[in-house]
Design an enzyme around this catalytic site. Structure first.
Site, PDB file in Angstrom:
ATOM      1  N   TYR A 139       0.875  -1.174   0.000  1.00  0.00           N
ATOM      2  CA  TYR A 139       0.000   0.000   0.000  1.00  0.00           C
ATOM      3  C   TYR A 139       0.906   1.215   0.000  1.00  0.00           C
ATOM      4  CZ  TYR A 139      -4.288   2.551   1.349  1.00  0.00           C
ATOM      5  OH  TYR A 139      -5.363   3.394   1.396  1.00  0.00           O
ATOM      6  N   ARG A 192      -6.408  10.514 -10.401  1.00  0.00           N
ATOM      7  CA  ARG A 192      -5.781  11.197  -9.256  1.00  0.00           C
ATOM      8  C   ARG A 192      -5.226  10.136  -8.308  1.00  0.00           C
ATOM      9  NH1 ARG A 192      -6.126  12.460  -4.170  1.00  0.00           N
ATOM     10  NH2 ARG A 192      -7.780  10.915  -3.983  1.00  0.00           N
ATOM     11  N   LYS A 210      -5.702  -2.262  -2.716  1.00  0.00           N
ATOM     12  CA  LYS A 210      -6.815  -2.073  -1.768  1.00  0.00           C
ATOM     13  C   LYS A 210      -7.515  -3.400  -1.482  1.00  0.00           C
ATOM     14  CE  LYS A 210      -7.214   2.437  -0.965  1.00  0.00           C
ATOM     15  NZ  LYS A 210      -7.751   3.271   0.084  1.00  0.00           N
ATOM     16  N   GLU A 282     -12.292   4.777  -6.173  1.00  0.00           N
ATOM     17  CA  GLU A 282     -10.939   5.021  -5.659  1.00  0.00           C
ATOM     18  C   GLU A 282     -10.157   5.927  -6.598  1.00  0.00           C
ATOM     19  OE1 GLU A 282      -8.400   4.869  -2.699  1.00  0.00           O
ATOM     20  OE2 GLU A 282     -10.179   3.594  -2.662  1.00  0.00           O
ATOM     21  N   ASP A 283      -9.631   7.010  -6.049  1.00  0.00           N
ATOM     22  CA  ASP A 283      -8.710   7.909  -6.767  1.00  0.00           C
ATOM     23  C   ASP A 283      -9.285   8.474  -8.067  1.00  0.00           C
ATOM     24  OD1 ASP A 283      -6.960   7.690  -4.727  1.00  0.00           O
ATOM     25  OD2 ASP A 283      -5.530   6.394  -5.727  1.00  0.00           O
ATOM     26  N   ASP A 305     -13.617   5.876  -0.806  1.00  0.00           N
ATOM     27  CA  ASP A 305     -12.650   5.821   0.290  1.00  0.00           C
ATOM     28  C   ASP A 305     -11.939   7.158   0.489  1.00  0.00           C
ATOM     29  OD1 ASP A 305     -11.330   4.366   2.361  1.00  0.00           O
ATOM     30  OD2 ASP A 305      -9.546   4.275   1.091  1.00  0.00           O
ATOM     31  N   ASP A 306     -11.696   7.888  -0.604  1.00  0.00           N
ATOM     32  CA  ASP A 306     -10.993   9.171  -0.489  1.00  0.00           C
ATOM     33  C   ASP A 306     -11.838  10.203   0.254  1.00  0.00           C
ATOM     34  OD1 ASP A 306      -8.773   8.281  -2.181  1.00  0.00           O
ATOM     35  OD2 ASP A 306     -10.258   8.288  -3.770  1.00  0.00           O
ATOM     36  N   ASN A 447      -0.544  11.657   0.908  1.00  0.00           N
ATOM     37  CA  ASN A 447       0.288  10.521   0.505  1.00  0.00           C
ATOM     38  C   ASN A 447       0.858  10.751  -0.887  1.00  0.00           C
ATOM     39  OD1 ASN A 447      -0.129   8.765   2.765  1.00  0.00           O
ATOM     40  ND2 ASN A 447      -2.209   8.406   2.043  1.00  0.00           N
TER      41      ASN A 447
END
Length: 591
Positions: A139, A192, A210, A282-283, A305-306, A447
Site C-alpha cells: 500500500y 488522481r 486495496k 478510488e482515486d 474511500d478518499d 500521501n
C-alpha cells in the site's frame, strides 16, 4: 451443480454444502476460505478437479512444497515437486528472509505480487502475520511508485480493464471474469492516484492493493474481490509518449462520453452481481468523485474511500486525540489545508458528529470548521467562484491569503492537511499553532511520504515535543530531548476493510453517513490506555483483524438499525459472526 464427491470419507466437501446456508458463520463459502470452514475437507475444484501440473499453476490451491504425501499421490504430483515437505510456517519464514534482503521497496512489491500470482494463501499469510512491515510495501507509499512504473513491471493482468473500446459491451466484459460471486469491487479511472496525479490505466495498482488489504485486514475472500480500472485515456504527456504505457493513447474523455461509460458500468455491475455488491470508488479526480458518489449512493451500494474512508479514520483519530488533550469535539476549532475530496469529506463527517453530539443543526456545526485552498481561506465573499462541494464551508470572514495568516487569525486547535502538497506545514505554521495551544493536534494526511505536509520529526521539533501528530504515510519514531515519540498513522486501512466486511455480513444495500460514524466510534474505542501513554491516537496495526471485526460489527449493527440490512435473522453476537466470516489463509487439506 451436483457434486460427484458425496460421501467420500466421513466429512462433507464444502461443495456439498447448501450455498445459501451459513457454515458456522461463512456465507456461501464455496471454496472454503472463511474461518468457519477451516476444518472442512476441500476439493480443489476449478472447471474440473485441479491436479498435477495445473494444480501447481493455480494460485488459489497451490501449496508448493507443503503438499502432503497423500495429496501428492491423489493429485498426480509425484515427481513434479522435490521430495521434501515444508510446513506453511517454514515457507513463510523463508520468504520473509528473501524479501528482507531486498533494499529497494519496489523490489519487495514485485516479489510479493509474484507470490500472490503463484500461491494466494501464502501471500495472505505473509501479509497478515507481518502486517506492520509489509503494509507500506503493498500500500502507500510503495504502491505509488509501482503505479508510476506499472507499464515496465507489468507481467500478468490482475483484475478487469474496461476502456472506451468496450462501450456497449461492459456486461459481456464482466462475464469474462471467472468468478461469479463477487462481493466487493474497487474501481478507479486513474486520474488522481494518491498525490501523484493522472496515471491513467497504470492506476490498476491501487484497486489491486486495496483489495489485498480488504482480504488481509478485513477478511473478505480473495475470490469475492474484483479490481477494475476504467480507462478513458490520460492527460499525462509523459505516459502518452512512453512506449511501455499499457493504456489507451489518447487524452481523457470527459463530459457526456465519460458519464455514459460510467453509467453503463454501474448498471452492468448491478445486473451481473446484484444489489448487494460493494462498489468502492478510488482515486477519481474531485470533479468526478463527488458527482459519482451523489448520483449513485441512492441506487447502489457505493463508497468513496478518499471522501468517506479518510473522513472516518480522521474523525476516529480526532476523537481519540481529545482524550489526551481534553475538551469536547464541539469545543474545537478546525483548520484544513486542502478543500478537495479528502478535506471536505473529513470536514462534513466531523460536522455530522458534532451535530449528533450537541443536537445542533448541521449548518451551525459546519461553522466550527475552516478550509484553506490554493487561493486562501474559503470565505463567503468567494462563494460565486467556488465549486459546489466547497460552498458549505464559505463562512463570513475577511479574506485571508495563506495558511500561516489563517493559523494566526483563526487560532485553531486542530490543523489537518489534505492538500497533496508536501512541506506546506512550515516551521512558522507549526510554531504559530503551538503558540496558541498547549498540545496542538497536527494531522499531515497527504500521501505518499514525499507529499506529506510535514514530517513527524518536524512536527515534534518545531512544537518542542508538544504536538500530537498523525500522518497518512508511516514515519519512524522520533527522539526529541531524550524522549521517544511514536507518530500515529491516519491510514484508511484502519477503516475500509472492516467497513466493507460490516456491509457484506449484514447484506446492506446502501451506505449511510451514520455507518461511517459507527466505524469511527468503533476504531476510537480500540485505542487502549497503553497506546495513549505512548502518545498514540490509533491502535497498532498488529491487532488490525480484531479492530476490523469490531468495526464490522458496529457498521452491521447500524445497518440493521437503519433497516438497510437484508441478511436475516440478525446474528446474536455480531463480533463473533464477523470473525467467523473472515478469510483465513491457512492451507486446507485436499481429498
Amino acid at each position: 451443480m451436483e457434486s460427484t464427491f458425496k460421501e467420500i470419507g466421513d466429512r462433507q466437501s464444502v461443495l456439498d454444502l447448501d450455498p445459501k446456508s451459513a457454515v458456522g458463520g461463512g456465507v456461501e463459502d464455496v471454496y472454503g476460505e472463511d474461518r468457519a470452514t477451516e476444518d472442512q475437507l476441500v476439493t480443489p475444484w476449478t472447471f474440473s478437479v485441479a491436479s498435477g501440473y495445473s494444480l501447481l499453476r493455480d494460485p488459489q490451491y497451490n501449496k508448493g512444497l507443503a503438499f502432503t504425501e497423500k495429496e501428492r499421490d491423489a493429485h498426480y504430483l509425484r515427481g513434479l515437486l522435490p521430495p521434501i515437505i515444508l510446513s506453511q510456517q517454514l515457507q513463510e519464514k523463508k520468504l520473509m528472509q528473501n524479501i528482507r534482503q531486498y533494499q529497494v521497496p519496489l523490489q519487495k512489491y514485485i516479489s510479493l505480487m509474484e507470490l500472490q500470482e503463484r500461491n494466494e494463501r501464502l501471500f495472505y499469510k505473509l501479509l497478515i502475520d507481518n502486517v506492520e512491515e509489509l503494509l507500506p510495501v503493498v500500500y502507500t507509499p510503495t504502491v505509488g511508485e509501482a503505479c508510476q512504473k506499472y507499464g515496465s513491471i507489468f507481467k500478468r493482468p490482475q483484475g478487469l480493464y474496461i476502456s472506451l473500446k468496450e462501450k456497449g459491451k461492459i456486461l459481456e466484459v464482466l462475464k469474462n471474469w471467472p468468478e461469479r460471486t463477487i462481493q466487493a469491487i474497487v474501481v478507479t479511472d486513474g486520474e488522481r492516484i494518491l498525490g501523484l496525479g493522472d496515471l491513467g490505466c497504470q492506476g490498476m495498482g491501487i484497486p489491486v492493493g486495496k483489495l489485498s488489504l480488504y482480504t488481509a485486514l478485513g477478511g473478505l475472500r480473495p475470490s469475492a474481490c474484483l479490481p477494475i480500472t476504467i480507462d478513458v485515456g490520460t492527460n499525462n504527456e509523459q505516459l502518452l509518449k512512453d512506449e511501455f504505457y499499457i493504456g489507451l493513447r489518447q487524452r481523457r474523455a470527459t463530459g457526456k462520453e465519460y458519464y455514459e461509460l460510467l453509467h453503463e458500468f454501474m448498471s452492468a455491475v448491478k445486473q451481473n452481481y446484484g444489489e448487494k455488491v460493494l462498489i468502492q470508488f478510488e482515486d477519481f479526480a474531485n470533479h468526478n468523485a463527488f458527482e459519482l458518489l451523489a448520483k449513485y449512493r441512492t441506487t447502489h451500494l457505493v463508497f468513496n474511500d478518499d471522501i468517506q474512508g479518510t473522513a472516518s479514520v480522521v474523525l476516529a483519530g480526532v476523537v481519540a486525540a481529545l482524550k489526551l488533550v481534553g475538551g469536547a469535539l464541539a469545543e474545537q476549532k478546525f483548520l484544513f489545508l486542502g478543500a478537495g475530496e479528502a478535506g471536505t469529506g473529513i470536514a462534513e463527517l466531523i460536522a455530522l458528529e458534532i451535530s449528533k453530539q450537541t443536537k445542533a443543526p448541521l449548518e451551525e456545526t459546519r461553522k466550527k470548521i475552516w478550509l484553506v485552498d490554493s487561493k486562501g481561506l474559503i470565505v463567503s465573499s468567494r462563494k460565486d467562484s467556488l465549486q459546489n462541494f466547497k460552498k458549505p464551508w464559505a463562512h463570513e470572514h475577511e479574506p485571508v491569503k495563506d495558511l500561516l495568516d489563517a493559523v494566526k487569525v483563526m487560532k485553531p486547535t486542530i490543523l489537518i492537511g489534505s492538500s497533496g502538497v508536501g512541506k506546506t506545514f512550515t516551521k512558522e505554521v507549526v510554531e504559530a499553532l503551538s503558540s496558541c495551544n498547549d498540545k496542538p493536534i497536527i494531522m499531515a494526511l497527504s500521501n505518499p511520504t514525499s507529499q506529506s505536509e510535514c514530517t513527524a520529526e518536524e512536527a515534534y521539533t518545531w512544537s518542542k515535543g508538544r504536538a500530537i501528530f498523525a500522518s497518512g504515510s508511516p514515519f519512524d519514531p522520533v527522539e526529541y530531548n531524550g524522549k521517544t515519540y511514536v507518530p500515529g498513522q491516519s491510514n484508511n486501512a484502519y477503516i475500509f476493510p472492516g467497513f466493507g466486511l460490516g456491509l457484506i455480513i449484514s447484506g446492506a444495500i446502501r451506505v449511510h453517513d451514520e455507518m461511517l460514524l459507527a466505524a469511527s466510534e468503533a476504531l476510537a474505542s480500540q485505542v487502549t490506555k497503553e497506546n495513549f501513554d505512548k502518545g498514540l491516537i490509533y491502535p497498532p496495526f498488529s491487532t488490525i483483524r480484531k479492530i476490523s471485526a469490531h468495526i464490522a460489527a458496529n457498521v452491521a449493527a447500524k445497518a440493521y438499525e437503519l433497516g438497510v440490512a437484508t441478511r436475516l435473522p440478525r446474528p446474536k453476537d455480531l463480533v463473533k459472526y464477523a470473525e467467523s466470516c473472515m478469510y483465513t489463509p491457512v492451507y486446507r487439506n485436499y481429498r
